[in-house]
Design a protein around this motif. Sequence first.
Motif, PDB file in Angstrom:
ATOM      1  N   UNK A  35       0.824  -1.205   0.000  1.00  0.00           N
ATOM      2  CA  UNK A  35       0.000   0.000   0.000  1.00  0.00           C
ATOM      3  C   UNK A  35       0.855   1.251   0.000  1.00  0.00           C
ATOM      4  N   UNK A  36       1.940   1.225   0.752  1.00  0.00           N
ATOM      5  CA  UNK A  36       2.801   2.402   0.827  1.00  0.00           C
ATOM      6  C   UNK A  36       3.366   2.720  -0.553  1.00  0.00           C
ATOM      7  N   UNK A  37       3.752   1.654  -1.262  1.00  0.00           N
ATOM      8  CA  UNK A  37       4.311   1.832  -2.596  1.00  0.00           C
ATOM      9  C   UNK A  37       3.241   2.384  -3.541  1.00  0.00           C
ATOM     10  N   UNK A  38       2.040   1.843  -3.437  1.00  0.00           N
ATOM     11  CA  UNK A  38       0.963   2.316  -4.306  1.00  0.00           C
ATOM     12  C   UNK A  38       0.580   3.756  -3.976  1.00  0.00           C
ATOM     13  N   UNK A 256      -5.892   6.029 -14.226  1.00  0.00           N
ATOM     14  CA  UNK A 256      -4.748   5.145 -13.964  1.00  0.00           C
ATOM     15  C   UNK A 256      -4.717   4.766 -12.485  1.00  0.00           C
ATOM     16  N   UNK A 257      -4.924   5.762 -11.634  1.00  0.00           N
ATOM     17  CA  UNK A 257      -4.896   5.504 -10.193  1.00  0.00           C
ATOM     18  C   UNK A 257      -6.004   4.532  -9.814  1.00  0.00           C
ATOM     19  N   UNK A 263      -6.296  -3.178  -8.970  1.00  0.00           N
ATOM     20  CA  UNK A 263      -5.365  -4.309  -9.038  1.00  0.00           C
ATOM     21  C   UNK A 263      -4.716  -4.529  -7.678  1.00  0.00           C
ATOM     22  N   UNK A 264      -4.350  -3.418  -7.031  1.00  0.00           N
ATOM     23  CA  UNK A 264      -3.758  -3.501  -5.698  1.00  0.00           C
ATOM     24  C   UNK A 264      -4.682  -4.186  -4.712  1.00  0.00           C
ATOM     25  N   UNK A 267      -4.633  -7.864  -5.309  1.00  0.00           N
ATOM     26  CA  UNK A 267      -3.404  -8.443  -4.758  1.00  0.00           C
ATOM     27  C   UNK A 267      -3.502  -8.536  -3.239  1.00  0.00           C
ATOM     28  N   UNK A 268      -4.039  -7.489  -2.624  1.00  0.00           N
ATOM     29  CA  UNK A 268      -4.186  -7.487  -1.166  1.00  0.00           C
ATOM     30  C   UNK A 268      -5.126  -8.599  -0.720  1.00  0.00           C
ATOM     31  N   UNK A 269      -6.232  -8.739  -1.465  1.00  0.00           N
ATOM     32  CA  UNK A 269      -7.202  -9.769  -1.111  1.00  0.00           C
ATOM     33  C   UNK A 269      -6.552 -11.144  -1.169  1.00  0.00           C
TER      34      UNK A 269
END
Lengths: 405, 229
Positions: A35-38, A256-257, A263-264, A267-269
């Motif tokens: 999350x921090x990266x996103x 885009x965000x 997608x994030x 991935x988290x799920x």
Amino acid sequence: MLGTLAYRNLFRNKRRTLITAASILFAVFFALLMRSLQYGAYENMIKNVTFYYGYAQVHHKDYWKESSFDNTFEPSADLESQLLRHSNVSGLAPRIEGFALAASESITKAAMVTGVEIEEEEKLINFESKIRSGRTFRKDEKQAILSSGLANFLHLEVGDTLVLLGQGYQGQSAAGKYPICGIVEFGAPQLNSRLVFLPLLEAQSLFAAEGRLSSYILDVENVRRNDDTAIELKNEIPEELTAMTWKEMVPQIAQVIEADNAIGMIALTILYLIIGFGIFGTILMMTRERIYEFGVLISIGMKRWKLMSVMLMEAFFIATIGVIMGIILAYPVLLYFYFNPIYLGSDLANLSQKYDVEPVLHFSLNPEIFLTQGAYVFLIAIIISFYPIYKISKLKVVKALRGTE
Amino acid sequence: MKEIIQIRKLNKTYNPDTVPVHAVRDINLTICEGEFTAIVGPSGSGKSTLLNLLGGLDNASSGEVIIDNTNIMEMDENDLINFRLQNIGFVFQAYNLIPVLSAKENVEFIMLLQDRPKKEREERVKSLLTAVGLGDRLDSRPTELSGGQQQRVAVARALASKPKFVLADEPTANLDTQSAETLLDIMERLNKEEGMTFLFSTHDQRVVNRARRVVNLVDGSIESDIRKE
Ligand SMILES: Nc1ncnc2c1ncn2[C@@H]1O[C@H](COP(=O)(O)OP(=O)(O)O)[C@@H](O)[C@H]1O
Ligand SMILES: [Mg+2]
């Protein structure tokens, strides 16, 4: 007494407690990292848009479709005070924008010329912090500031002269020569390759648009209320004007965000599921081993809810330890990368230039990330602990004692 | 003598719809205060089923179990848990104790469930564990005690709640002869000195010999009921 029992149970099978707490820790750690990266990327993308466009602008209602000088407007004291009266608007930066050919002795390139009031831009473009060489101009100087991409392309440096050629208001020709007083560098590749700044008055006179503006950039106080603020202003200001948010002006970025965020989330799920099933496995084993004991305790007269609250407390302890340790472990890592963003190698850098994003991995320290990820993982751990609680609620004492439950 | 348990026409059939097993058939039995009774019978004769019904741990197919003028078969689950806590002491075959609590805490636990005052709890824990010969093992965890010692702690716990009677389902089945003897000595003494009523099941003849009343169970029915003098 129930608390003591729950606490002691943690040490009953230390390995299992450790594995469970470690699973929670890893979930929190990786979720925070992701999350921090996103968020870091989003915050940077938004910053790279809003430093120039602002969070919201007021301009002629046709300006965004056709940014010609016909769609500029004449500011008035009434309009200014109307805008500033809005509780979420704390300042205005007037600008005039136009296209022109920028030329050095031998090279020419299309450029965007922006006339600005330098003091009003402090919270937006903030020239002081982005200046790479030279200095900023004063209100009444006839000087230009170039973005570094354009300066490099034209082989111009501070002290050289920039020639601008174009068309101004009502078809008048626009031409001028400007000594370069400063070169600024922006993270957003596209903007960095084509921006030229002049003092507002100078730009107005270049384009023969004295007293006219393309836009007011609004200094929005609470960014979360940005969308509402724009809608509210739209209804208040004169009909020929409109207010637009950055999301409306640069919808690609917002899209885009949004797409990347989706997608994030997937991935988290997946991360949650993997870790959740891992934890569930240990909880399943723990429950099965304790069924007989549950049977004995209910037999001798322990109410089911008391037994359930012991289970809940155990889960609470483990989840709290796991989540807090995860945050404690992740924080210094994120802090380090927040101040030392990762610069991508030149191959990736070329690619990212092409797609107009900075070739840098930024990290975010937004407290929201810690709160939401901590809370999610905690919640997942608690939800999983409802398995033994459910088992206790359904437990048949006799079967538990016979070992057939 | 006062009758404390009355069992009337008690029946228990497992799986009545598929493969019915008549584990308890038409049992009538009265237990009086101060009795020291063994329920005897081979494995599968219905001893555990009968004790579970007496303890309110399972539902009967028909019949009544009356304790203190109350038919416990008509109580709901929550009242029954409380009834057990206040009136019945339980000793199971093995693993009676909470492994994370010491001997002292295990005995105290049941009085905590009853909300008894601290002073009473502490005195009772001491005197009961001393009575079962474990006055010097108060702080030992169950894993640090032998099987026989664990059963003695379980007996102490069963008595701690001041029940009307103690139900013990094969309490000596997992013990060696010596430990079994010791456990029975203790139960016998508590029965004589404190007048505690004990009802225990067994299929061990040596244990049967210690009982003063022997109820013989065959295929879920009482075959004989003998009081010794
Ligand atoms: N839950 C159950 N379902 C079906 N049959 C059972 C169940 N529990 C016990 N039985 C049967 O009931 C009979 C009596 O069992 P039990 O009361 O355990 O006897 P004992 O304690 O004397 O060995 C046995 O035939 C046993 O197989
Ligand atoms: Mg049995």
